[in-house]
Design a protein around this motif. Structure first.
Motif, short mmCIF file in Angstrom:
data_model
loop_
_atom_site.label_atom_id
_atom_site.label_comp_id
_atom_site.label_asym_id
_atom_site.label_seq_id
_atom_site.Cartn_x
_atom_site.Cartn_y
_atom_site.Cartn_z
N SER A 132 -3.59 2.26 0.94
CA SER A 132 -3.97 1.34 -0.12
C SER A 132 -2.94 1.32 -1.24
CB SER A 132 -5.34 1.75 -0.67
OG SER A 132 -5.68 0.97 -1.77
N THR A 133 -2.45 2.48 -1.62
CA THR A 133 -1.47 2.58 -2.70
C THR A 133 -0.13 1.98 -2.26
OG1 THR A 133 -2.61 4.58 -3.44
CG2 THR A 133 -0.44 4.15 -4.38
N ASP A 136 -0.38 -1.80 -2.37
CA ASP A 136 -0.25 -2.25 -3.76
C ASP A 136 1.20 -2.20 -4.24
OD1 ASP A 136 -2.97 -2.65 -3.90
OD2 ASP A 136 -3.38 -0.81 -5.03
#
Length: 142
Positions: A132-133, A136
Motif C-alpha cells: 500500500s505504501t 502511494d
C-alpha cells in the motif's frame, strides 16, 4: 541459525511487489536464499546485483543507485542506515532490541522506516502495508 528465526521471508513475498507500476526489483541477496532467484526467474524479473557484490563496499555502491531498499532485519538494513540510504525494514513481532518495540523509525538510522508484524508470524500484514505504501509512493512514476 537461531538468530535468524522468524526474520527471513521467502523471496516470493517480495516478488509480488514487482507488479506495482514504477517498481523494479533489485536483489542484494548473497549466500543462503540466493537460490530463490533461480526459482523465480521465469515468473518475475528481479535484477541480481547480489552476485556481483564481493563485499560491503560493492553492496554500498549498489545501494547508492537505488531509490529505496526493502529488507528484513539483516546486515543490509544496517548498511543502508549507516549510509543514509532510504530503506524500509520489515521486522518480526519480537525484533532484536535495537529496533525497539513500537517505533516506526530508528533513533540510530534516520533514513529507515520500520514495518512490524502485528502478531508473531504475520508477514501478510507487513507486506500488505508495504504494498500500500509503495503504491502511494511509486505508482505511475515508472
Amino acid at each position: 541459525g537461531a538468530g535468524d528465526r522468524g526474520r527471513s521471508v521467502a523471496l516470493t513475498r517480495f516478488a509480488d511487489l514487482a507488479n506495482i507500476d514504477g517498481v523494479r526489483l533489485v536483489s542484494l541477496q548473497k549466500g543462503f536464499g540466493h537460490e530463490q532467484l533461480t526459482a523465480l526467474a521465469d515468473a518475475t524479473i528481479i535484477e541480481d546485483a547480489g552476485s556481483r557484490c564481493a563485499d560491503f563496499a560493492d553492496t554500498a555502491a549498489a545501494m547508492a543507485g537505488l531509490d529505496l531498499i526493502i529488507t528484513t532485519d539483516t546486515a543490509v538494513a544496517h548498511l543502508a542506515g549507516a549510509l543514509g540510504c532510504p530503506a524500509w525494514v520489515l521486522l518480526k513481532h519480537d525484533p532484536d532490541w535495537r529496533w525497539h518495540l513500537a517505533r516506526a523509525d530508528s533513533p540510530w538510522y534516520p533514513s529507515l522506516r520500520l514495518f512490524r508484524q502485528p502478531t508473531a508470524g504475520d508477514w501478510e500484514s507487513v507486506f500488505a502495508a508495504v504494498r500500500s505504501t509503495l503504491v502511494d509512493r511509486f505508482d505511475g512514476q515508472g
